[in-house]
Structure formats: structure tokens, C-alpha cells
Scaffold this active site. Structure first.
Site, PDB file in Angstrom:
ATOM      1  N   ASP A   1       0.877  -1.177   0.000  1.00 26.28           N
ATOM      2  CA  ASP A   1       0.000   0.000   0.000  1.00 26.28           C
ATOM      3  C   ASP A   1       0.906   1.217   0.000  1.00 26.28           C
ATOM      4  O   ASP A   1       2.012   1.163   0.553  1.00 26.28           O
ATOM      5  CB  ASP A   1      -0.860  -0.008   1.274  1.00 26.28           C
TER       6      ASP A   1
ATOM      7  N   LYS B   1       0.173   2.562   7.319  1.00 23.77           N
ATOM      8  CA  LYS B   1      -0.734   1.415   7.353  1.00 23.77           C
ATOM      9  C   LYS B   1       0.068   0.105   7.317  1.00 23.77           C
ATOM     10  O   LYS B   1      -0.203  -0.835   8.067  1.00 23.77           O
ATOM     11  CB  LYS B   1      -1.682   1.502   6.138  1.00 23.77           C
TER      12      LYS B   1
ATOM     13  N   LEU C   1     -17.982  -8.199  -1.625  1.00 23.89           N
ATOM     14  CA  LEU C   1     -17.827  -8.277  -0.172  1.00 23.89           C
ATOM     15  C   LEU C   1     -18.598  -7.160   0.502  1.00 23.89           C
ATOM     16  O   LEU C   1     -18.469  -6.000   0.122  1.00 23.89           O
ATOM     17  CB  LEU C   1     -16.350  -8.126   0.211  1.00 23.89           C
TER      18      LEU C   1
ATOM     19  N   ASN D   1     -24.636  -3.683  -7.645  1.00 25.60           N
ATOM     20  CA  ASN D   1     -24.771  -2.673  -6.592  1.00 25.60           C
ATOM     21  C   ASN D   1     -25.901  -1.694  -6.896  1.00 25.60           C
ATOM     22  O   ASN D   1     -26.629  -1.284  -5.998  1.00 25.60           O
ATOM     23  CB  ASN D   1     -23.448  -1.921  -6.399  1.00 25.60           C
TER      24      ASN D   1
ATOM     25  N   LEU E   1     -34.818  -4.921   1.458  1.00 22.36           N
ATOM     26  CA  LEU E   1     -36.116  -4.242   1.425  1.00 22.36           C
ATOM     27  C   LEU E   1     -36.381  -3.574   2.773  1.00 22.36           C
ATOM     28  O   LEU E   1     -37.521  -3.287   3.109  1.00 22.36           O
ATOM     29  CB  LEU E   1     -37.229  -5.256   1.133  1.00 22.36           C
TER      30      LEU E   1
ATOM     31  N   CYS F   1     -19.713   2.225  -1.241  1.00 20.08           N
ATOM     32  CA  CYS F   1     -19.948   1.422  -2.453  1.00 20.08           C
ATOM     33  C   CYS F   1     -21.235   1.810  -3.166  1.00 20.08           C
ATOM     34  O   CYS F   1     -21.198   2.320  -4.285  1.00 20.08           O
ATOM     35  CB  CYS F   1     -19.944  -0.047  -2.087  1.00 20.08           C
TER      36      CYS F   1
ATOM     37  N   LYS G   1     -21.560   5.568  -4.483  1.00 20.09           N
ATOM     38  CA  LYS G   1     -20.641   5.953  -5.567  1.00 20.09           C
ATOM     39  C   LYS G   1     -20.872   5.084  -6.811  1.00 20.09           C
ATOM     40  O   LYS G   1     -20.735   5.553  -7.927  1.00 20.09           O
ATOM     41  CB  LYS G   1     -19.191   5.912  -5.107  1.00 20.09           C
TER      42      LYS G   1
ATOM     43  N   LYS H   1     -23.435   1.473   8.625  1.00 22.94           N
ATOM     44  CA  LYS H   1     -24.238   0.287   8.970  1.00 22.94           C
ATOM     45  C   LYS H   1     -23.536  -0.395  10.135  1.00 22.94           C
ATOM     46  O   LYS H   1     -22.392  -0.034  10.463  1.00 22.94           O
ATOM     47  CB  LYS H   1     -24.371  -0.639   7.763  1.00 22.94           C
TER      48      LYS H   1
ATOM     49  N   ARG I   1     -17.875   6.593   5.745  1.00 20.22           N
ATOM     50  CA  ARG I   1     -17.915   7.259   4.434  1.00 20.22           C
ATOM     51  C   ARG I   1     -19.344   7.238   3.886  1.00 20.22           C
ATOM     52  O   ARG I   1     -19.997   6.197   3.877  1.00 20.22           O
ATOM     53  CB  ARG I   1     -16.945   6.564   3.480  1.00 20.22           C
TER      54      ARG I   1
HETATM   55  C1  UGA Z   1     -22.095  -3.386  -0.857  1.00 21.41           C
HETATM   56  C2  UGA Z   1     -22.623  -4.669  -1.514  1.00 21.41           C
HETATM   57  O1  UGA Z   1     -23.636  -5.272  -0.684  1.00 21.41           O
HETATM   58  C3  UGA Z   1     -21.496  -5.684  -1.711  1.00 21.41           C
HETATM   59  O2  UGA Z   1     -21.978  -6.819  -2.425  1.00 21.41           O
HETATM   60  C4  UGA Z   1     -20.387  -5.001  -2.542  1.00 21.41           C
HETATM   61  O3  UGA Z   1     -19.294  -5.867  -2.735  1.00 21.41           O
HETATM   62  C5  UGA Z   1     -19.903  -3.769  -1.801  1.00 21.41           C
HETATM   63  O4  UGA Z   1     -21.015  -2.872  -1.630  1.00 21.41           O
HETATM   64  C6  UGA Z   1     -18.826  -3.135  -2.644  1.00 21.41           C
HETATM   65  O5  UGA Z   1     -19.122  -2.633  -3.715  1.00 21.41           O
HETATM   66  O6  UGA Z   1     -17.650  -3.262  -2.298  1.00 21.41           O
HETATM   67  P1  UGA Z   1     -21.534  -2.617   1.653  1.00 21.41           P
HETATM   68  O7  UGA Z   1     -21.239  -1.277   1.094  1.00 21.41           O
HETATM   69  O8  UGA Z   1     -20.596  -3.216   2.634  1.00 21.41           O
HETATM   70  O9  UGA Z   1     -21.644  -3.710   0.456  1.00 21.41           O
HETATM   71  O10 UGA Z   1     -22.922  -2.481   2.356  1.00 21.41           O
HETATM   72  P2  UGA Z   1     -24.347  -3.203   2.272  1.00 21.41           P
HETATM   73  O11 UGA Z   1     -24.441  -4.240   3.311  1.00 21.41           O
HETATM   74  O12 UGA Z   1     -24.676  -3.576   0.892  1.00 21.41           O
HETATM   75  O13 UGA Z   1     -25.274  -1.991   2.728  1.00 21.41           O
HETATM   76  C7  UGA Z   1     -25.295  -0.792   1.952  1.00 21.41           C
HETATM   77  C8  UGA Z   1     -26.188   0.239   2.564  1.00 21.41           C
HETATM   78  O14 UGA Z   1     -27.550  -0.090   2.359  1.00 21.41           O
HETATM   79  C9  UGA Z   1     -26.045   0.433   4.071  1.00 21.41           C
HETATM   80  O15 UGA Z   1     -26.055   1.817   4.320  1.00 21.41           O
HETATM   81  C10 UGA Z   1     -27.268  -0.215   4.659  1.00 21.41           C
HETATM   82  O16 UGA Z   1     -27.663   0.359   5.879  1.00 21.41           O
HETATM   83  C11 UGA Z   1     -28.282   0.045   3.554  1.00 21.41           C
HETATM   84  N1  UGA Z   1     -29.403  -0.918   3.523  1.00 21.41           N
HETATM   85  C12 UGA Z   1     -29.166  -2.222   3.254  1.00 21.41           C
HETATM   86  C13 UGA Z   1     -30.684  -0.474   3.727  1.00 21.41           C
HETATM   87  O17 UGA Z   1     -30.925   0.737   3.961  1.00 21.41           O
HETATM   88  N2  UGA Z   1     -31.726  -1.359   3.650  1.00 21.41           N
HETATM   89  C14 UGA Z   1     -31.526  -2.668   3.382  1.00 21.41           C
HETATM   90  O18 UGA Z   1     -32.516  -3.426   3.322  1.00 21.41           O
HETATM   91  C15 UGA Z   1     -30.225  -3.113   3.182  1.00 21.41           C
END
Ligand code: UGA
Length: 450
Positions: A30, A35, A154, A227, A269, A279, A282, A339, A346
């Protein structure tokens, strides 16, 4: 197989540690030397369950190492995984400058032919640019490069589990040799031949993950399409929640029944404050821009993004409506991370919310089990509390911003007793409205009868 990982963020660290666990010899690098220093001192710079155990074990067994010498790391691998960030530019496009910089290092420093794997989320056709960059900058090296796209799926907080137990591994390739090599890299994951830190003693029985082979362009598109679809699903649930509020229905009953249809499924949902993190926000933006450049107006995605942006407005409206005057009110926030089970803030709704509440003259105290240090770096002057009860003490309103499990199990009677005014606004529909009303709270949430 010898593997180099460039970029030690969430994706690079999880990928490197899991591929080492799968039996490969992995060197990670990195450009943030601090880090690498932390990692070499046995510390993990991010909060990600099970990562510490995997890193410690694989370092000890000699399969995983960290260096700030990028050329050395590049030279050590037969396959080089690019795991650097692709943050949004002002106009929503993905900033590919880190990928470009890495391509130049690989091109000029390699002493043998290599497979170069894009793991970072990139817009479709980046592989073509990468191939071109490697060819022109590496023209004097006499080595050749093969390119593959291998998007990651992930989720933060369950990254290790998602890597070791994927539902699909997508590889975008141009030739059979590259496909063979990637199969070899992932075979231990497909076979389940690793020591799983998540499940003990045995992993639950599951079907073998799909190994999906596509063109490079399709693989790149699959990531953005996945996504963006998840984002649309969340915004759909949030629009439904607003409708339920207006029409007297309960969004949880509606989405639960919808999700029982196997064509819809219940995941993503959950109505509330909407999607944040590095993720979904963006990637949906980048996908909108990509469509625009391809001459298409992907209005569906624009609307999903718009609905998401309005979640904070809707939430603060609820607070304002009850508080009457926000200025000089003491507002407690439970949760800062975008979450639960992550320290990542971020694009977290909490950040925008703090900014707006401070602008309106509120005084804020906050608690988060993992994300307070990162938030302090942005807002040094708000109060950070030791625990949720301290946040509640004397507060005029308590906002549930992240659905950490520990908040569900709080002694809510104690919380009620300690607040100046028992106003509880639940941005994640974490708590039971009937129970909270019974305790005496003025309780508001999204899309559920009050
Ligand atoms: C997301 C995708 O789920 C991964 O598959 C992907 O690899 C990753 O982005 C990435 O591009 O690297 P992540 O950003 O860790 O993963 O978060 P998620 O668990 O997908 O949640 C995203 C957001 O949606 C959170 O703010 C969560 O609170 C919100 N969310 C999720 C809701 O508001 N309602 C839901 O029912 C589910």
C-alpha cells in the site's frame, strides 16, 4: 500460487488474508507506509470481524506479508490483484487515477509475465485501458501481461465470510489460460479447503459457489449492475415506507409479504435512512454517468438516488416537527457508522445529519461502538459519550441512526427516565413501536403506524 495485492483497504486486506488462508503465498502493499507499519506490527487498521485472526495465522505460517515497497511486491507475484480505491469525482465518474498509477508500476517493475486482475470496482471498458497502459509503459520490459476482471461482492462487516463463502465468483477473461489460472487461485474456496474463522467447528452445508466466466466487459458491468440494483431495491422500500405513512399501512408487513415471493426475496427491502457507505452511493453515480456516456438516460437509477438523498430530509423533518425549535436542543445520536459491524463512516447518513443539525444550532452528543474515532476526525467538537445511556442523559431527542444490535437490547426504561424529553426517532426501524409507546416514548420511525 504467488499473489501480489496492491492496496490494503477493506477489499485488499480481506482478499489478501483469505487467499493466504486458501494456501497461496501473498504479499500485500500500500502506498500508505503508516498502514503497512501497523500491519507489520500485528495491528489491523480497519474493523472487520475475523480479519485479525486470519492475518495473524497466515503471517505466522509465512503465507502472508506486508511491504511498502510496491515494486518488490509486484515482482513477487505471478498474479497481481489491483485493490486500490476508485472514489467518485465531482461529476460522479469513478476516479481511476490510482488504477492508472498502479498500472504504471506493474508495467515498469515486472521482471516476468503476469496475470493482472482488476478487483477494484471500475466502469466497463477499464480493462481495455489497463491493457493499453500496461503495453505502452511496459514496452521496454520484454514481459507480457494478461488481464482479468474479478469483481468483489464483499459486504463490509461480513467481508471474510463473503470471501470464503461466496454465492458466485465472477471472472472476466479473454483466454483459456487466464480462466485456468483464476480457477486454480479460487479452487480452495470452491472446495471449502481452508480453516474457516467464521464457523466453528464446521461450516454449514452449502452448495458449491458458482464460478461464472464472462468477458472482461461483462464482469465489470456485473459489479455496477449488482450494486445499482441493490440500491434501487432499497429506494423502492423507502418510497413504499413513505406511502405507508401517508396511507396508514405498515411497511414491514408489506415488504415481508413481498419478500416471500422467490422472485423478489426479502433482502434489501429494509426501509429507513437509506444506503450509505463507500460502495452503493458511488457505484450508482458512476453507473448513471456510464450510461450517459453511452448515450442513455438511466432515469430509474437517478430516481433511486434521489429517493435516497431525501431520507435524511424526511428524518430531520420528523425531528423538527416534534422538537418545534431545534436551536439549543440537546440531541443524542445512537450510531455513526453507515451500517452496523463496521467503523466506516464514508457517506454515512450520520455525517450529513450532524452537519445539518449543527448548522441549525443543536448541540450533539453521540455514541457508536466502533466509529467514534473516525467521526472525531471530522467533528472534533461534538460530545462523544462512553455509552448509549450517557448520550440519552438530559437529551431532548434521541436519534437511532445505525442499527447496532446492542441498541436493541438497551434498558429502555432507564433511557426514558434519563431524557429531558422522551422523544425517540428511529431511523432504522430497529425498535418495536408498541413497546416504545408503552414505555412512554414519543416514538417515530419509517413507514410504521405510530
Ligand atoms: C455493498 C454490496 O452489498 C457488496 O456486495 C459489494 O461488494 C460492496 O457494496 C462493494 O461494492 O464493495 P456494503 O457497502 O458493505 O456492500 O454495504 P451493504 O451491506 O450492501 O449496505 C449498503 C447500505 O444499504 C447500508 O447503508 C445499509 O444500511 C443500507 N441498507 C441495506 C438499507 O438501507 N436497507 C436494506 O434493506 C439493506
Amino acid at each position: 500460487m504467488r499473489i501480489s495485492i496492491i492496496g490494503c483497504g477493506y477489499v485488499g486486506l480481506v482478499t489478501g488474508a483469505c487467499l493466504a488462508e486458501a494456501g497461496h503465498e501473498v504479499v500485500c502493499t500500500d502506498n500508505d507506509a503508516a498502514k503497512i507499519g501497523l500491519l507489520n506490527a500485528g495491528k489491523i487498521p480497519i474493523y472487520e470481524p475475523h480479519l485479525d485472526e486470519l492475518v495473524a495465522r497466515n503471517r505466522k505460517e509465512g503465507r502472508l506479508s506486508f511491504t511498502d515497497d510496491a515494486p518488490k511486491a509486484v515482482r513477487s507475484g505471478n498474479a497481481v490483484f489491483i485493490c486500490v480505491g476508485t472514489p467518485p469525482l465531482e461529476n460522479g465518474d469513478a476516479d481511476l487515477s490510482a488504477i492508472d498509477a498502479v498500472a504504471r508500476v506493474i508495467a515498469t517493475e515486472s521482471e516476468s509475465s503476469k496475470l493482472v486482475v482488476e478487483k477494484s470496482t471500475v466502469p466497463v471498458q477499464t480493462g481495455q485501458q489497463l491493457r493499453q497502459a500496461l503495453a505502452v509503459y511496459g514496452r521496454k520490459s520484454g514481459v507480457s501481461f494478461r488481464i482479468a476482471s474479478n469483481p468483489e461482492f464483499l459486504r463490509e462487516g461480513t467481508g471474510v465470510e463473503d470471501f470464503l463463502h461466496p454465492d458466485r465468483i465472477v471472472v472476466g477473461v479473454d483466454d483459456a489460460e487466464t480462466e485456468r489460472e483464476l480457477r486454480e487461485i479460487y479452487q480452495p474456496i470452491l472446495d471449502g479447503s481452508f480453516n474457516c474463522p467464521v464457523h466453528s467447528p464446521n461450516c454449514p452445508a452449502a452448495a458449491e459457489p458458482h464460478f461464472v466466466v464472462t468477458t472482461i466487459n461483462s464482469a465489470e458491468l456485473i459489479k455496477h449492475a449488482s450494486n445499482s440494483f441493490l440500491a434501487v431495491k432499497i429506494s423502492y422500500a423507502n418510497a413504499l415506507a413513505d406511502m405507508c405513512e401517508r396511507l396508514g399501512a405498515n411497511v414491514e408487513e408489506v415488504t415481508r409479504a413481498m419478500g416471500l415471493d422467490p422472485r423478489i426475496r426479502p433482502e434489501f427491502l429494509r426501509a429507513g435512512l437509506g444506503f450509505g457507505g463507500f460502495c452503493l452511493p458511488k457505484d450508482i453515480q458512476a453507473f448513471i454517468r456510464l450510461a450517459e456516456r453511452a448515450g442513455m438516460d438511466f432515469a430509474l437509477l437517478k430516481e433511486a438516488e434521489q429517493i435516497n438523498k431525501q431520507r435524511i430530509d424526511r428524518f430531520l423533518e420528523k425531528a423538527r416537527k416534534s422538537l418545534w425549535v431545534v436551536k439549543k436542543k440537546k440531541i443524542g445520536m445512537l450510531g455513526l457508522a453507515f451500517k452496523p459491524n463496521t467503523d466506516d463512516i464514508r457517506f454515512a447518513p450520520a455525517i450529513e445529519m450532524i452537519r445539518r443539525l449543527l448548522a441549525e444550532g443543536a448541540s450533539i452528543s453521540a455514541y457508536d461502538p466502533a466509529a467514534m474515532d473516525r467521526t472525531r476526525a471530522i467533528f472534533p467538537d461534538i460530545t462523544y459519550s462512553r455509552d448509549p445511556y450517557e448520550v440519552a442523559k438530559g437529551a431532548d431527542a434521541l436519534l437511532v441512526v445505525t442499527e447496532w444490535e446492542e441498541f436493541r437490547g438497551l434498558d429502555w426504561e432507564r433511557v426514558y427516565d434519563s431524557m429531558a424529553r422522551p422523544l425517540l426517532i428511529d431511523g432504522r426501524n430497529l425498535l418495536d413501536p408498541a413497546r416504545m409507546a408503552k414505555l412512554g416514548f414519543e416514538y417515530h420511525s419509517f413507514g410504521r403506524p405510530e
